[in-house]
Design a protein around this motif. Structure first.
Motif, PDB file in Angstrom:
ATOM      1  N   GLY A   2       3.043  -6.687   2.675  1.00 53.89           N
ATOM      2  CA  GLY A   2       2.550  -8.078   2.689  1.00 53.89           C
ATOM      3  C   GLY A   2       1.039  -8.127   2.280  1.00 53.89           C
ATOM      4  N   TYR A   3       0.256  -7.063   2.622  1.00 55.03           N
ATOM      5  CA  TYR A   3      -1.189  -6.998   2.189  1.00 55.03           C
ATOM      6  C   TYR A   3      -1.715  -6.409   0.775  1.00 55.03           C
ATOM      7  CZ  TYR A   3      -1.349  -7.861   7.100  1.00 55.03           C
ATOM      8  OH  TYR A   3      -1.229  -8.680   8.492  1.00 55.03           O
ATOM      9  N   THR A   4      -0.492  -6.064   0.028  1.00 54.30           N
ATOM     10  CA  THR A   4      -0.668  -5.550  -1.175  1.00 54.30           C
ATOM     11  C   THR A   4      -0.594  -6.655  -2.622  1.00 54.30           C
ATOM     12  OG1 THR A   4       1.696  -4.692  -1.622  1.00 54.30           O
ATOM     13  CG2 THR A   4      -0.098  -3.259  -0.309  1.00 54.30           C
ATOM     14  N   TYR A   5      -0.670  -7.787  -2.174  1.00 50.18           N
ATOM     15  CA  TYR A   5      -0.404  -8.530  -3.439  1.00 50.18           C
ATOM     16  C   TYR A   5      -1.099  -8.359  -4.605  1.00 50.18           C
ATOM     17  CZ  TYR A   5       0.027 -13.088  -6.113  1.00 50.18           C
ATOM     18  OH  TYR A   5       0.252 -13.924  -6.828  1.00 50.18           O
ATOM     19  N   PRO A   6      -2.457  -7.955  -4.563  1.00 50.57           N
ATOM     20  CA  PRO A   6      -3.018  -7.878  -5.825  1.00 50.57           C
ATOM     21  C   PRO A   6      -2.850  -6.303  -6.383  1.00 50.57           C
ATOM     22  CG  PRO A   6      -4.749  -7.755  -3.965  1.00 50.57           C
ATOM     23  CD  PRO A   6      -3.473  -7.905  -3.417  1.00 50.57           C
ATOM     24  N   TYR A   7      -2.192  -5.555  -5.700  1.00 52.39           N
ATOM     25  CA  TYR A   7      -1.920  -4.079  -6.278  1.00 52.39           C
ATOM     26  C   TYR A   7      -1.091  -3.998  -7.635  1.00 52.39           C
ATOM     27  CZ  TYR A   7      -2.816  -1.324  -1.783  1.00 52.39           C
ATOM     28  OH  TYR A   7      -3.215  -0.471  -1.018  1.00 52.39           O
ATOM     29  N   ASP A   8      -1.385  -3.004  -8.273  1.00 52.92           N
ATOM     30  CA  ASP A   8      -0.642  -2.662  -9.327  1.00 52.92           C
ATOM     31  C   ASP A   8      -0.139  -1.258  -9.099  1.00 52.92           C
ATOM     32  OD1 ASP A   8      -2.536  -1.124  -9.923  1.00 52.92           O
ATOM     33  OD2 ASP A   8      -3.530  -2.259 -11.670  1.00 52.92           O
ATOM     34  N   ILE A   9       0.658  -0.530 -10.262  1.00 50.98           N
ATOM     35  CA  ILE A   9       1.352   0.630  -9.738  1.00 50.98           C
ATOM     36  C   ILE A   9      -0.139   1.638  -9.648  1.00 50.98           C
ATOM     37  CG2 ILE A   9       2.437   2.467 -10.989  1.00 50.98           C
ATOM     38  CD1 ILE A   9       4.361   0.605 -12.214  1.00 50.98           C
ATOM     39  N   THR A  10      -1.136   1.373 -10.351  1.00 53.16           N
ATOM     40  CA  THR A  10      -2.065   2.598 -10.032  1.00 53.16           C
ATOM     41  C   THR A  10      -2.817   2.353  -8.626  1.00 53.16           C
ATOM     42  OG1 THR A  10      -3.698   0.956 -10.885  1.00 53.16           O
ATOM     43  CG2 THR A  10      -2.754   2.556 -12.516  1.00 53.16           C
ATOM     44  N   ASP A  11      -2.599   1.393  -8.058  1.00 58.11           N
ATOM     45  CA  ASP A  11      -3.123   1.294  -6.717  1.00 58.11           C
ATOM     46  C   ASP A  11      -2.125   2.061  -5.806  1.00 58.11           C
ATOM     47  OD1 ASP A  11      -5.328  -0.364  -6.956  1.00 58.11           O
ATOM     48  OD2 ASP A  11      -4.081  -2.136  -7.569  1.00 58.11           O
ATOM     49  N   TRP A  12      -0.968   1.711  -5.986  1.00 57.29           N
ATOM     50  CA  TRP A  12       0.042   2.571  -5.235  1.00 57.29           C
ATOM     51  C   TRP A  12       0.131   4.095  -5.429  1.00 57.29           C
ATOM     52  CZ3 TRP A  12       2.728   0.986  -0.978  1.00 57.29           C
ATOM     53  CH2 TRP A  12       2.963  -0.430  -1.039  1.00 57.29           C
ATOM     54  N   GLU A  13      -0.353   4.492  -6.616  1.00 53.70           N
ATOM     55  CA  GLU A  13      -0.430   5.854  -6.948  1.00 53.70           C
ATOM     56  C   GLU A  13      -1.603   6.432  -6.297  1.00 53.70           C
ATOM     57  OE1 GLU A  13       1.101   6.056 -11.629  1.00 53.70           O
ATOM     58  OE2 GLU A  13      -1.019   6.028 -11.226  1.00 53.70           O
ATOM     59  N   SER A  14      -2.856   5.594  -5.841  1.00 55.86           N
ATOM     60  CA  SER A  14      -3.895   6.118  -5.590  1.00 55.86           C
ATOM     61  C   SER A  14      -3.816   6.183  -3.976  1.00 55.86           C
ATOM     62  CB  SER A  14      -5.026   4.920  -5.391  1.00 55.86           C
ATOM     63  OG  SER A  14      -6.076   5.512  -4.799  1.00 55.86           O
ATOM     64  N   ASP A  15      -2.870   5.330  -3.286  1.00 55.68           N
ATOM     65  CA  ASP A  15      -2.583   5.083  -1.875  1.00 55.68           C
ATOM     66  C   ASP A  15      -1.512   6.540  -1.316  1.00 55.68           C
ATOM     67  OD1 ASP A  15      -3.811   3.042  -1.061  1.00 55.68           O
ATOM     68  OD2 ASP A  15      -2.347   1.847  -0.573  1.00 55.68           O
ATOM     69  N   ILE A  16      -0.560   6.818  -2.297  1.00 56.28           N
ATOM     70  CA  ILE A  16       0.342   7.982  -2.201  1.00 56.28           C
ATOM     71  C   ILE A  16      -0.355   9.063  -2.291  1.00 56.28           C
ATOM     72  CG2 ILE A  16       2.324   8.956  -3.149  1.00 56.28           C
ATOM     73  CD1 ILE A  16       3.308   5.962  -3.818  1.00 56.28           C
ATOM     74  N   GLN A  17      -1.054   9.164  -3.293  1.00 58.33           N
ATOM     75  CA  GLN A  17      -1.861  10.623  -3.401  1.00 58.33           C
ATOM     76  C   GLN A  17      -2.782  11.011  -2.330  1.00 58.33           C
ATOM     77  OE1 GLN A  17      -1.603  12.832  -6.602  1.00 58.33           O
ATOM     78  NE2 GLN A  17      -2.212  14.087  -4.809  1.00 58.33           N
ATOM     79  N   LEU A  18      -3.699   9.812  -1.764  1.00 60.64           N
ATOM     80  CA  LEU A  18      -4.402  10.002  -0.810  1.00 60.64           C
ATOM     81  C   LEU A  18      -3.592  10.322   0.412  1.00 60.64           C
ATOM     82  CD1 LEU A  18      -7.107   9.540   0.741  1.00 60.64           C
ATOM     83  CD2 LEU A  18      -6.638   7.159   0.727  1.00 60.64           C
TER      84      LEU A  18
END
Length: 489
Positions: free
Chosen positions: A47-63
């Motif tokens: 619910g706090y990821t409204y502005p995310y795109d796939i690259t944001d998710w990739e960054s979070d997952i890699q981190l």
């Protein structure tokens, strides 16, 4: 030797620094089984990821992966766009090609759950990703959790009947679930959900939620008056710190699960670094703290590692809940009007130390320290300060906290650590190889800094500079933590 400092300015850049710091080994496993794996995941609020795109998710997952985490519990609610973001998370995990697991944590404070159609929507969420290579499976079944939901009937005459007939029985074959909810009920009543719960997530186990100003006064007895002071005598600290990181509620939940039928029951324990929320009665009407002093995050990890034989999964609460100040990830995405106590308050230091403890939990033993590091955190103003422009007021139980900084030192060998809180105010300690916990009184109007020296050479230097000042005269109340750290690399 030059040291790396990670403080206020490292929200996104700091995430990259952490991501490159301490990678943990990967495997080719696509399924986790209770019999042979321990997992560490973080609760990620979609619910706090409204502005995310796939690259944001990739960054979070890699981190997260490089910080020692095995996966994300994706807290998903009823907003239509959240299902799209969940799909983005799964796609990002696939793009990266990592052994990083995802599973749904259905937020039942958001989803309606009074009709069979409501349950059908949940089933559709589960089925959409059941066969994804990054979906967490547990002995062949799709791992699913919840936040709340013990009162959901889905049109049946009880919550147990509703979850059974409208959710679990509807998910069969490759969609069959291993259901490990977080039901906020007395664990002695878990048998009410016999044959439904395959385990439970003890969401509140990471904090001493029953410890309030009033109960602490009773517990302290004749020392209760000390709670009004900026710092406490050792006798009071000893009593209060005994509540931090304890396994008491875990034991209650495990005993409750032991009364539930089934041989493959999964216990998820929570670990969390902090808690402060500050909403007015006109908004969410939430304004309190839980005691998180006394190196709470580290102590809780130590407790779970010592009791790892009874714990299957550790879930970090949370990756990104800015509203309650227990995030360990970067400050990004969107916030639920929590900017006043979140912005400028990085927590990436807690994420950076997570790999050490997550690895120890998985392996059953602590690894040797291979890099000198200093971690330090503190609140931004005295607990008794009077804010000049804050109509919400001090949070409930603010008296439990102390005006101290909390430091943790990772040392490769014997060294000397000096902590400074004001000009001429320095505390020097000799530390041995391993992990050492230190604390020091804060000085209003001043900051904090630390050095680690060995053989006459400064190995680590930590100084957040103007990014942190213990402000005697704040405009608004903020009992969140400012976290920074430095390494020898």
């Amino acid at each position: 030797m030059r040291s790396r400092i990670h403080c206020f300015w490292l929200f996104v850049a700091g995430a990259i620094a952490v991501a490159n710091a301490h990678p943990h080994g990967s495997t080719d496993k696509t399924e986790r089984a209770a019999s042979d794996s321990k997992l560490v995941v973080a609760h990620h609020i979609v619910g706090y990821t409204y502005p995310y795109d796939i690259t944001d998710w990739e960054s979070d997952i890699q981190l997260a992966y490089n910080s020692g985490l095995d996966g994300f519990a994706l807290n998903v609610g009823s907003n239509s766009w959240e299902s799209t973001q969940v799909a983005n998370a799964y796609q990002a995990a696939a793009n990266l090609g990592l052994d990083f697991k995802l599973f749904l944590s259905l937020d039942m404070t958001s989803f309606p759950c009074t009709t069979a159609n409501d349950a059908s929507a949940l089933c559709a969420n589960v089925s959409a990703h059941a066969s994804h290579p990054n979906q967490l499976l547990w002995n062949g079944n799709v791992f699913v959790s919840t936040f709340s939901g013990s009162d959901c009937t889905f049109g049946q005459n009880s919550a147990a009947a509703g979850w059974q007939s409208e959710f679990i029985d509807q998910l069969t074959g490759s969609n069959a679930v291993h259901f490990v909810p977080s039901f906020f009920v007395d664990p002695s009543t878990f048998t009410t959900f016999n044959d439904i719960m395959d385990g439970d997530f003890n969401w509140n186990g990471g904090w001493p939620t029953d410890l309030t100003y009033s109960s602490a006064q009773s517990e302290l007895g004749s020392n209760a008056g000390d709670l009004d002071d900026a710092t406490f005598p050792s006798s009071a600290e000893s009593v209060l710190s005994g509540n931090v990181g304890a396994f008491t509620s875990d034991s209650q939940y495990i005993n409750g699960l032991n009364s539930v039928s089934g041989s493959d029951k999964t216990y998820i324990a929570a670990v969390t670094p902090w808690f402060f929320v500050h909403y007015s009665p006109q908004t969410y009407d939430k304004n309190w703290i839980y005691l998180a002093d006394y190196w709470s995050y580290v102590v809780r990890w130590e407790t779970l590692i010592a009791n790892r034989d009874q714990v299957d999964v550790v879930e970090v609460v949370t990756w990104n809940d800015y509203s309650e100040s227990h995030y360990i990830g970067p400050i990004e995405g969107s916030q639920p009007n929590s900017q006043a106590w979140t912005n400028g308050m990085p927590h990436l230091g807690w994420l950076a130390m997570t790999n050490y403890y997550a690895t120890a939990f998985r392996n059953g033993s602590y690894q040797s320290i291979t890099e000198d590091q200093i971690y330090m955190w503190a609140r931004p103003h005295p607990k008794n300060a009077n804010a000049s422009d804050d109509s919400v007021g001090k949070p409930t139980s603010y008296q439990l906290t102390e005006d101290k900084l909390w430091a943790v030192v990772f040392a490769t060998s014997n060294a000397t650590v000096a902590i400074t809180t004001a000009s001429g105010t320095t505390q020097t300690s000799n530390v041995s190889a391993g992990v050492t916990k230190l604390s020091m009184d804060l000085v209003p109007g001043s900051g904090m800094s630390a050095t680690l020296t060995r053989n006459g050479q400064t190995v680590v230097s930590l100084d957040p500079g103007t990014n942190f000042t213990f402000n005697a005269n704040p405009e608004t109340y903020n009992y969140n933590a400012f976290v920074c750290y430095a390494t020898s690399g």
